[in-house]
Scaffold this motif. Sequence first.
Motif, PDB file in Angstrom:
ATOM      1  N   PHE A 103       0.730  -1.141  -0.134  1.00 15.73           N
ATOM      2  CA  PHE A 103       0.067  -0.023  -0.165  1.00 15.73           C
ATOM      3  C   PHE A 103       0.900   1.206   0.025  1.00 15.73           C
ATOM      4  CE2 PHE A 103      -2.064  -3.548   1.713  1.00 15.73           C
ATOM      5  CZ  PHE A 103      -3.417  -3.436   1.154  1.00 15.73           C
ATOM      6  N   GLY A 104       0.477   2.104  -0.978  1.00 20.56           N
ATOM      7  CA  GLY A 104       1.384   3.268  -1.030  1.00 20.56           C
ATOM      8  C   GLY A 104       0.922   4.414   0.113  1.00 20.56           C
ATOM      9  N   PRO A 105       1.603   5.593   0.338  1.00 18.59           N
ATOM     10  CA  PRO A 105       1.466   6.657   1.194  1.00 18.59           C
ATOM     11  C   PRO A 105       0.048   7.041   1.070  1.00 18.59           C
ATOM     12  CG  PRO A 105       2.750   7.578  -0.352  1.00 18.59           C
ATOM     13  CD  PRO A 105       2.868   6.161  -0.882  1.00 18.59           C
ATOM     14  N   HIS A 106      -0.755   7.445   1.995  1.00 17.37           N
ATOM     15  CA  HIS A 106      -1.916   8.012   2.327  1.00 17.37           C
ATOM     16  C   HIS A 106      -3.031   7.153   1.890  1.00 17.37           C
ATOM     17  CE1 HIS A 106      -0.002  11.732   3.496  1.00 17.37           C
ATOM     18  NE2 HIS A 106       1.036  11.605   2.404  1.00 17.37           N
ATOM     19  N   VAL A 107      -2.726   5.701   1.637  1.00 18.60           N
ATOM     20  CA  VAL A 107      -4.022   4.824   1.097  1.00 18.60           C
ATOM     21  C   VAL A 107      -5.164   5.012   2.417  1.00 18.60           C
ATOM     22  CG1 VAL A 107      -4.887   2.461   1.049  1.00 18.60           C
ATOM     23  CG2 VAL A 107      -2.806   3.554  -0.461  1.00 18.60           C
ATOM     24  N   GLN A 108      -6.472   5.041   2.050  1.00 20.35           N
ATOM     25  CA  GLN A 108      -7.488   4.927   3.090  1.00 20.35           C
ATOM     26  C   GLN A 108      -8.408   3.805   2.713  1.00 20.35           C
ATOM     27  OE1 GLN A 108      -9.029   9.265   3.387  1.00 20.35           O
ATOM     28  NE2 GLN A 108      -7.307   9.392   1.873  1.00 20.35           N
ATOM     29  N   ILE A 109      -8.675   3.023   3.459  1.00 27.19           N
ATOM     30  CA  ILE A 109      -9.545   1.637   3.434  1.00 27.19           C
ATOM     31  C   ILE A 109     -10.713   2.081   4.577  1.00 27.19           C
ATOM     32  CG2 ILE A 109      -9.649  -0.526   3.703  1.00 27.19           C
ATOM     33  CD1 ILE A 109      -6.499  -0.834   3.115  1.00 27.19           C
ATOM     34  N   TYR A 110     -11.948   2.099   3.803  1.00 26.71           N
ATOM     35  CA  TYR A 110     -13.066   2.475   4.654  1.00 26.71           C
ATOM     36  C   TYR A 110     -14.065   1.344   4.647  1.00 26.71           C
ATOM     37  CZ  TYR A 110     -11.459   7.232   3.827  1.00 26.71           C
ATOM     38  OH  TYR A 110     -10.718   8.283   3.652  1.00 26.71           O
ATOM     39  N   THR A 111     -14.303   0.635   5.946  1.00 29.30           N
ATOM     40  CA  THR A 111     -15.422  -0.402   5.897  1.00 29.30           C
ATOM     41  C   THR A 111     -16.676   0.519   6.375  1.00 29.30           C
ATOM     42  OG1 THR A 111     -14.978  -0.980   8.131  1.00 29.30           O
ATOM     43  CG2 THR A 111     -14.193  -2.384   6.463  1.00 29.30           C
ATOM     44  N   ALA A 112     -16.414   1.556   7.163  1.00 33.54           N
ATOM     45  CA  ALA A 112     -17.559   2.294   7.799  1.00 33.54           C
ATOM     46  C   ALA A 112     -18.286   3.067   6.738  1.00 33.54           C
ATOM     47  CB  ALA A 112     -16.950   3.278   8.972  1.00 33.54           C
ATOM     48  N   THR A 113     -19.657   3.389   6.785  1.00 32.57           N
ATOM     49  CA  THR A 113     -20.445   3.921   6.138  1.00 32.57           C
ATOM     50  C   THR A 113     -21.698   4.680   7.117  1.00 32.57           C
ATOM     51  OG1 THR A 113     -21.931   4.052   4.145  1.00 32.57           O
ATOM     52  CG2 THR A 113     -21.971   2.038   5.424  1.00 32.57           C
ATOM     53  N   HIS A 114     -22.512   5.504   6.590  1.00 37.82           N
ATOM     54  CA  HIS A 114     -23.363   6.106   7.281  1.00 37.82           C
ATOM     55  C   HIS A 114     -25.003   6.075   6.417  1.00 37.82           C
ATOM     56  CE1 HIS A 114     -20.811   7.670  10.322  1.00 37.82           C
ATOM     57  NE2 HIS A 114     -19.878   7.746   9.317  1.00 37.82           N
ATOM     58  N   PRO A 115     -26.014   5.954   7.103  1.00 34.64           N
ATOM     59  CA  PRO A 115     -27.204   5.823   6.391  1.00 34.64           C
ATOM     60  C   PRO A 115     -27.261   7.080   5.467  1.00 34.64           C
ATOM     61  CG  PRO A 115     -27.514   5.531   8.847  1.00 34.64           C
ATOM     62  CD  PRO A 115     -26.175   5.989   8.444  1.00 34.64           C
TER      63      PRO A 115
END
Length: 186
Positions: A103-115
């Motif tokens: 993974f390169g710099p500043h990778v963001q992995i989001y499982t979270a979500t909102h309604p």
Amino acid sequence: MKTEKEKMLAGDLYNASDPELVYDRLQARLHQKEFNDSGEDQLELREEALRKWLPNAGEDLCIQPPFFCDYGYNLKIGHQVFFNFNCVVLDVMPVLIGDRSMFGPHVQIYTATHPMDANERAKGLESARPISIGEDVWVGGNVVICPGVTIGDRSVIGAGSVVTKDIPSDVFAAGNPCRVIRQLNE
């Protein structure tokens, strides 16, 4: 009746302000602070902090600090995985990462979500969807991987991409939204 943590792990709407979840995030923050504040010459301290913080990580994990995640225990990381500087993983649900992925710099992995419904959001409810990243995947810098995405083995995700849908194995994919550009075996 399910606890808020059980709801979270099932992908149901849950309240992130639940005391058990707040405590779990606090513990993760304490371990990540210990890791992120460590010096380049404190490899033993870093290893110890990672073992406590990321109990489901394989051998030879290499993370360049700073690194941030919500819980740590929902990260299932294979062997010889590399994260460059400033990566963020919102591991509300499991994030599965195969062996030798990078993974390169500043990778963001989001499982979270909102309604999408404002009334549900106003109640403080949220949910999550798991993410799966195969073996030998290379994710370029500044990539965002959205909830529920699967990336197949040996694929390459171009820098700056926003991955909103599944990516098959053995492809180069890039863009916003991320899409397959070409097969890698051509």
